[in-house]
Write a protein that holds these residues in place. Structure first.
Motif, mmCIF file in Angstrom:
data_model
loop_
_atom_site.group_PDB
_atom_site.id
_atom_site.type_symbol
_atom_site.label_atom_id
_atom_site.label_comp_id
_atom_site.label_asym_id
_atom_site.label_seq_id
_atom_site.Cartn_x
_atom_site.Cartn_y
_atom_site.Cartn_z
ATOM 1 N N ALA A 3 0.848 -1.185 0.000
ATOM 2 C CA ALA A 3 0.000 0.000 0.000
ATOM 3 C C ALA A 3 0.886 1.239 0.000
ATOM 4 O O ALA A 3 1.991 1.231 0.544
ATOM 5 C CB ALA A 3 -0.899 0.015 1.220
ATOM 6 N N ILE A 4 0.397 2.288 -0.625
ATOM 7 C CA ILE A 4 1.060 3.586 -0.576
ATOM 8 C C ILE A 4 0.299 4.397 0.461
ATOM 9 O O ILE A 4 -0.886 4.663 0.301
ATOM 10 C CB ILE A 4 1.034 4.263 -1.954
ATOM 11 N N LEU A 19 5.259 10.176 2.281
ATOM 12 C CA LEU A 19 4.563 9.221 1.414
ATOM 13 C C LEU A 19 5.447 7.990 1.284
ATOM 14 O O LEU A 19 6.586 8.095 0.810
ATOM 15 C CB LEU A 19 4.300 9.848 0.046
ATOM 16 N N ILE A 20 4.953 6.841 1.733
ATOM 17 C CA ILE A 20 5.770 5.631 1.768
ATOM 18 C C ILE A 20 5.049 4.454 1.120
ATOM 19 O O ILE A 20 3.831 4.474 0.967
ATOM 20 C CB ILE A 20 6.146 5.251 3.230
ATOM 21 N N VAL A 21 5.834 3.459 0.750
ATOM 22 C CA VAL A 21 5.301 2.171 0.299
ATOM 23 C C VAL A 21 5.579 1.184 1.416
ATOM 24 O O VAL A 21 6.703 1.067 1.890
ATOM 25 C CB VAL A 21 5.981 1.694 -0.998
ATOM 26 N N GLU A 34 9.893 1.921 0.646
ATOM 27 C CA GLU A 34 10.522 3.053 -0.035
ATOM 28 C C GLU A 34 9.819 4.350 0.332
ATOM 29 O O GLU A 34 8.617 4.385 0.572
ATOM 30 C CB GLU A 34 10.459 2.857 -1.555
ATOM 31 N N ASP A 35 10.598 5.433 0.363
ATOM 32 C CA ASP A 35 10.083 6.769 0.620
ATOM 33 C C ASP A 35 9.825 7.444 -0.723
ATOM 34 O O ASP A 35 10.720 7.544 -1.558
ATOM 35 C CB ASP A 35 11.108 7.556 1.432
ATOM 36 N N ALA A 61 0.926 -1.900 -5.952
ATOM 37 C CA ALA A 61 0.651 -1.204 -4.697
ATOM 38 C C ALA A 61 -0.594 -0.350 -4.854
ATOM 39 O O ALA A 61 -0.763 0.348 -5.841
ATOM 40 C CB ALA A 61 1.845 -0.337 -4.295
ATOM 41 N N LYS A 62 -1.483 -0.420 -3.876
ATOM 42 C CA LYS A 62 -2.731 0.336 -3.914
ATOM 43 C C LYS A 62 -2.619 1.544 -2.974
ATOM 44 O O LYS A 62 -2.279 1.389 -1.808
ATOM 45 C CB LYS A 62 -3.897 -0.528 -3.436
#
Length: 90
Positions: A3-4, A19-21, A34-35, A61-62
């Protein structure tokens, strides 16, 4: 499932978000994959890595509803904004 999401950073009463994954079910204090950028809601400024966001969405990724609306505002994603607050049933 990836998810993001937004991860809160900053001081008390001065929110800023990263904002991350990350795996959908992990806690926000844990490790992220990841950033992808940042967002400051007080000054309404943001900076997102467009290529990386598009890559992670292509991989599967949603984004959360709030992130989806931010990406539409930034011009990274096209579509309709999603309702973030749920409506109470009567």
């Amino acid at each position: 499932m990836l998810a993001i999401k937004l991860q809160r950073i900053g001081k008390k009463h001065q929110p800023a978000y990263r904002l991350i994954v990350q795996e959908k079910r992990t806690k926000l204090g844990g490790l992220n994959t990841e950033d992808l950028g940042w967002w400051n809601p007080l000054m309404d400024t943001y900076e997102f890595k467009k290529e990386r966001v598009e890559y992670w969405m292509k991989v599967g990724a949603k984004p959360t509803d709030t992130v989806w609306n931010l990406l539409i505002t930034a011009g990274i994603v096209a579509g309709k904004k999603r309702a973030v607050h749920s409506v109470k049933k009567k």
